[in-house]
Design an enzyme around this catalytic site. Structure first.
Site, PDB file in Angstrom:
ATOM      1  N   GLU A 174      -3.569 -41.651  21.047  1.00 53.85           N
ATOM      2  CA  GLU A 174      -2.967 -39.689  21.673  1.00 53.85           C
ATOM      3  C   GLU A 174      -2.419 -38.621  20.985  1.00 53.85           C
ATOM      4  O   GLU A 174      -2.282 -37.858  20.986  1.00 53.85           O
ATOM      5  CB  GLU A 174      -2.153 -40.624  22.890  1.00 53.85           C
ATOM      6  CG  GLU A 174      -0.237 -40.908  22.009  1.00 53.85           C
ATOM      7  CD  GLU A 174       0.949 -41.236  23.459  1.00 53.85           C
ATOM      8  OE1 GLU A 174       1.095 -39.861  23.834  1.00 53.85           O
ATOM      9  OE2 GLU A 174       0.759 -42.548  23.590  1.00 53.85           O
ATOM     10  N   SER A 225       7.690 -38.091  28.630  1.00 52.19           N
ATOM     11  CA  SER A 225       8.611 -38.840  29.082  1.00 52.19           C
ATOM     12  C   SER A 225       9.808 -39.278  27.922  1.00 52.19           C
ATOM     13  O   SER A 225      10.842 -38.810  27.667  1.00 52.19           O
ATOM     14  CB  SER A 225       7.967 -40.401  29.449  1.00 52.19           C
ATOM     15  OG  SER A 225       6.635 -40.034  30.220  1.00 52.19           O
ATOM     16  N   SER A 228       8.245 -37.249  20.947  1.00 54.57           N
ATOM     17  CA  SER A 228       7.354 -38.283  19.251  1.00 54.57           C
ATOM     18  C   SER A 228       7.403 -37.094  18.243  1.00 54.57           C
ATOM     19  O   SER A 228       7.172 -36.022  19.150  1.00 54.57           O
ATOM     20  CB  SER A 228       6.233 -38.781  19.385  1.00 54.57           C
ATOM     21  OG  SER A 228       6.519 -39.701  20.231  1.00 54.57           O
ATOM     22  N   ARG A 240       3.596 -39.765  11.875  1.00 49.98           N
ATOM     23  CA  ARG A 240       4.632 -39.934  12.753  1.00 49.98           C
ATOM     24  C   ARG A 240       6.396 -39.968  12.460  1.00 49.98           C
ATOM     25  O   ARG A 240       6.143 -41.186  11.782  1.00 49.98           O
ATOM     26  CB  ARG A 240       4.153 -40.897  13.980  1.00 49.98           C
ATOM     27  CG  ARG A 240       5.253 -40.604  15.067  1.00 49.98           C
ATOM     28  CD  ARG A 240       5.884 -41.917  16.542  1.00 49.98           C
ATOM     29  NE  ARG A 240       6.146 -41.373  17.622  1.00 49.98           N
ATOM     30  CZ  ARG A 240       7.499 -42.152  17.079  1.00 49.98           C
ATOM     31  NH1 ARG A 240       7.863 -42.566  16.420  1.00 49.98           N
ATOM     32  NH2 ARG A 240       8.194 -41.543  18.534  1.00 49.98           N
TER      33      ARG A 240
HETATM   34  N1  LIG Z   1       5.285 -31.809  38.276  1.00 55.00           N
HETATM   35  C1  LIG Z   1       6.308 -32.416  37.418  1.00 55.00           C
HETATM   36  N2  LIG Z   1       6.411 -34.156  37.556  1.00 55.00           N
HETATM   37  C2  LIG Z   1       7.686 -34.808  37.053  1.00 55.00           C
HETATM   38  N3  LIG Z   1       7.168 -34.706  35.563  1.00 55.00           N
HETATM   39  C3  LIG Z   1       7.560 -33.089  35.159  1.00 55.00           C
HETATM   40  C4  LIG Z   1       6.613 -32.186  36.147  1.00 55.00           C
HETATM   41  N4  LIG Z   1       6.124 -31.307  35.357  1.00 55.00           N
HETATM   42  C5  LIG Z   1       7.047 -31.326  34.411  1.00 55.00           C
HETATM   43  N5  LIG Z   1       7.462 -32.514  34.137  1.00 55.00           N
HETATM   44  C6  LIG Z   1       8.381 -32.743  33.397  1.00 55.00           C
HETATM   45  O1  LIG Z   1       7.516 -33.461  32.264  1.00 55.00           O
HETATM   46  C7  LIG Z   1       7.674 -34.693  31.619  1.00 55.00           C
HETATM   47  C8  LIG Z   1       6.454 -35.466  31.131  1.00 55.00           C
HETATM   48  O2  LIG Z   1       5.687 -34.499  30.148  1.00 55.00           O
HETATM   49  P1  LIG Z   1       4.283 -34.802  29.569  1.00 55.00           P
HETATM   50  O3  LIG Z   1       3.925 -34.446  28.672  1.00 55.00           O
HETATM   51  O4  LIG Z   1       3.284 -35.208  30.613  1.00 55.00           O
HETATM   52  O5  LIG Z   1       4.795 -36.748  29.058  1.00 55.00           O
HETATM   53  P2  LIG Z   1       3.875 -38.611  29.572  1.00 55.00           P
HETATM   54  O6  LIG Z   1       3.195 -37.653  29.139  1.00 55.00           O
HETATM   55  O7  LIG Z   1       4.779 -39.038  28.932  1.00 55.00           O
HETATM   56  O8  LIG Z   1       3.782 -38.050  30.656  1.00 55.00           O
HETATM   57  C9  LIG Z   1       8.436 -35.648  32.675  1.00 55.00           C
HETATM   58  O9  LIG Z   1       9.706 -36.444  31.998  1.00 55.00           O
HETATM   59  C10 LIG Z   1       9.594 -34.550  33.175  1.00 55.00           C
HETATM   60  O10 LIG Z   1      10.804 -33.858  32.205  1.00 55.00           O
HETATM   61  C1  LIG Z   2       5.528 -43.917  23.432  1.00 55.24           C
HETATM   62  C2  LIG Z   2       5.673 -42.613  23.374  1.00 55.24           C
HETATM   63  C3  LIG Z   2       4.681 -42.251  22.299  1.00 55.24           C
HETATM   64  C4  LIG Z   2       4.740 -42.356  24.511  1.00 55.24           C
HETATM   65  O1  LIG Z   2       4.464 -40.840  25.275  1.00 55.24           O
HETATM   66  P1  LIG Z   2       4.964 -40.022  26.636  1.00 55.24           P
HETATM   67  O2  LIG Z   2       4.340 -40.611  27.252  1.00 55.24           O
HETATM   68  O3  LIG Z   2       6.298 -40.358  26.332  1.00 55.24           O
HETATM   69  O4  LIG Z   2       4.367 -38.878  26.410  1.00 55.24           O
HETATM   70  C5  LIG Z   2       7.022 -41.660  23.644  1.00 55.24           C
HETATM   71  O5  LIG Z   2       7.551 -41.457  25.222  1.00 55.24           O
HETATM   72  C6  LIG Z   2       7.814 -41.851  22.413  1.00 55.24           C
HETATM   73  O6  LIG Z   2       7.413 -42.187  21.629  1.00 55.24           O
HETATM   74  N1  LIG Z   2       9.460 -42.213  22.869  1.00 55.24           N
HETATM   75  C7  LIG Z   2      10.166 -42.395  22.080  1.00 55.24           C
HETATM   76  C8  LIG Z   2      10.120 -43.702  20.863  1.00 55.24           C
HETATM   77  C9  LIG Z   2      11.358 -44.106  19.687  1.00 55.24           C
HETATM   78  O7  LIG Z   2      11.082 -43.334  19.040  1.00 55.24           O
HETATM   79  O8  LIG Z   2      12.467 -43.921  20.364  1.00 55.24           O
END
Ligand SMILES: Nc1ncnc2c1ncn2[C@@H]1O[C@H](COP(=O)(O)OP(=O)(O)O)[C@@H](O)[C@H]1O
Ligand SMILES: CC(C)(COP(=O)(O)O)[C@@H](O)C(=O)NCCC(=O)O
Length: 411
Positions: A174, A225, A228, A240
């Protein structure tokens, strides 16, 4: 994904292999071309057109629609593919939860020698079951396809893709994908990178284009979510350096719990109308003004969420009764954002980096967070660090894994 105008014989062969549980040879399934000569060597057939970043909250799907297709290629394209292209490009909503970000669409981009349009689509990762059912209904299972995929879900859902739609995932890391996708999009779009000028002054605040053509070194703070932090020192040279579990998912989760809201958009809307000072305790609530000796201004949050449950100069019951859902949403947003800003600044300091690129979908439709980050980076670094932002904030992983297809070996 590598949809192509499969020749009947190849499809039959693949179907038979699948039926008899034989493994589909990599050279057939990975790129749609067949080194045994069963497939034509038409590059239109061989290209993977989809990149998918399956994250903890959102699944990001990037679809490359070639626009330089010859008449012959178009004629040989099978009906299922035509339908899928039409379905994706003529709609901007898919089912109840899928969206195409039409404002981000990029025309006339070149990917591996082909000219076309990049479409940006997202849906909640929790809807993966429905997505696969829809893909199946649209006939995806009958195609010889590979999806370029990244993010945790590329591992978690790998079996589901094979079982439900007969698709193999070509998996890419990723962060490799994120950085490659970011550089590619930034190079294609001169308006991609920007900063916020005068972030605390509503009347003068403005997005200003930033020339990121000489990027190294820089810090990436990816707010998905979780968060990083990557220190990037050159092409293919990054590490990282940190992370935190208190990220975009935390904001949405806490906001839903505190306010009863049901979506990110609703949470942001609430926050926009809220006042966090009804919830947070400020330096001036404690000092009566600035704490000058250490440069802490009176309007700085001294303690998040502590205004309505404290003793002393504030009556807690009285305070609580004045707190609205909007205030709670705003305080949640400010708390999470300031914490991320603080970690980002410490990482930048430690890495001796002055440009910090904030990306990830937490920043989607979220100028409050961007301006807070811009202000915090500038203020606490005494003007030496700059917060930068990118228009395609959450889509770089999906683009990057699509670009890496055939370039590196997927895991
Ligand atoms: N439509 C949506 N639904 C859910 N979360 C959203 C939305 N738009 C923005 N977000 C925000 O974006 C975050 C997820 O970001 P993203 O970069 O896609 O991460 P991930 O790869 O972890 O899914 C969510 O935790 C929330 O804060
Ligand atoms: C595990 C993850 C790389 C997953 O990526 P994400 O789906 O959140 O974009 C990310 O959630 C992360 O780096 N979490 C923080 C973990 C920590 O350093 O405490």
């Amino acid at each position: 994904m590598a949809p192509h105008s499969c020749k009947g014989c190849l499809r039959t062969r693949i179907a038979r292999m699948a039926e008899s549980n034989k493994e589909i040879p990599m050279e057939v399934s990975m790129n749609g071309s067949d080194t045994n000569g069963l497939m034509g060597d038409n590059p239109f057939e061989a290209m993977p057109w989809f990149g998918m970043d399956i994250g903890g909250s959102l699944c990001k799907l990037v679809y490359f629609e070639p626009k330089d297709t010859t008449k012959d290629e178009l004629e040989s394209e099978i009906e299922v593919l035509k339908n899928i292209r039409r379905y994706l490009t003529k709609n901007s909503a898919y089912g109840k939860t899928g969206h195409r970000d039409t404002h981000l669409q990029m025309d006339n981009v070149v990917i591996r020698g082909r000219k076309g349009t990049l479409h940006f689509i997202r849906f909640p990762t929790s809807e993966m079951g429905n997505f696969l059912a829809l893909a199946r209904m649209k006939g995806m299972a009958n195609l010889v396809t590979t999806v370029c995929a990244t993010g945790g879900g590329a591992y978690k859902f790998e079996e589901n893709f094979i079982r439900e739609v007969n698709m193999k995932l070509a998996k890419f890391d990723e962060f490799d994908s994120l950085i490659k996708g970011m550089h590619y999009i930034e190079a294609q779009n001169s308006d991609e990178c920007y900063y916020w000028a005068n972030p605390t002054d509503e009347t003068r605040c403005a997005k200003v284009n930033y020339d990121f053509s000489n990027p190294y070194p820089f810090l990436i703070v990816n707010i998905g979510s979780g968060v990083s932090v990557l220190s990037v020192n050159g092409p293919n040279n990054y590490k990282r350096v940190s992370g935190t579990s208190i990220g975009g998912g935390t904001f949405l989760g806490l906001c839903c719990l505190l306010t009863g809201c049901n979506s990110f958009e609703e949470a942001i809307e609430l926050a926009t109308g809220g006042d966090h000072t009804h919830v947070d305790k400020l330096v001036r609530d404690i000092y009566g003004g600035d704490y000058e000796r250490f440069g802490l201004p009176g309007d700085l949050v001294a303690s998040s969420f502590s205004a309505c449950c404290s003793f002393g100069q504030m009556n807690s019951r009285d305070r609580r009764s004045k707190v609205s859902r909007e205030d709670l949403a705003k305080a949640t947003l400010v708390t999470i954002t300031n914490n991320i800003g603080s970690i980002a600044r410490m990482c930048a300091q430690q890495e001796k980096i002055d440009r910090v690129l904030f990306i990830g979908n937490f920043l989607r439709v979220n100028p409050i967070a961007m301006k807070l980050l811009a202000y915090a980076m500038d203020y606490w670094s005494k003007g030496t660090m700059k917060a930068l932002f990118l228009e395609h904030e959450g889509y770089f992983g999906a683009v990057g894994c699509l670009l890496q297809f055939n370039e590196t070996t997927p895991s």
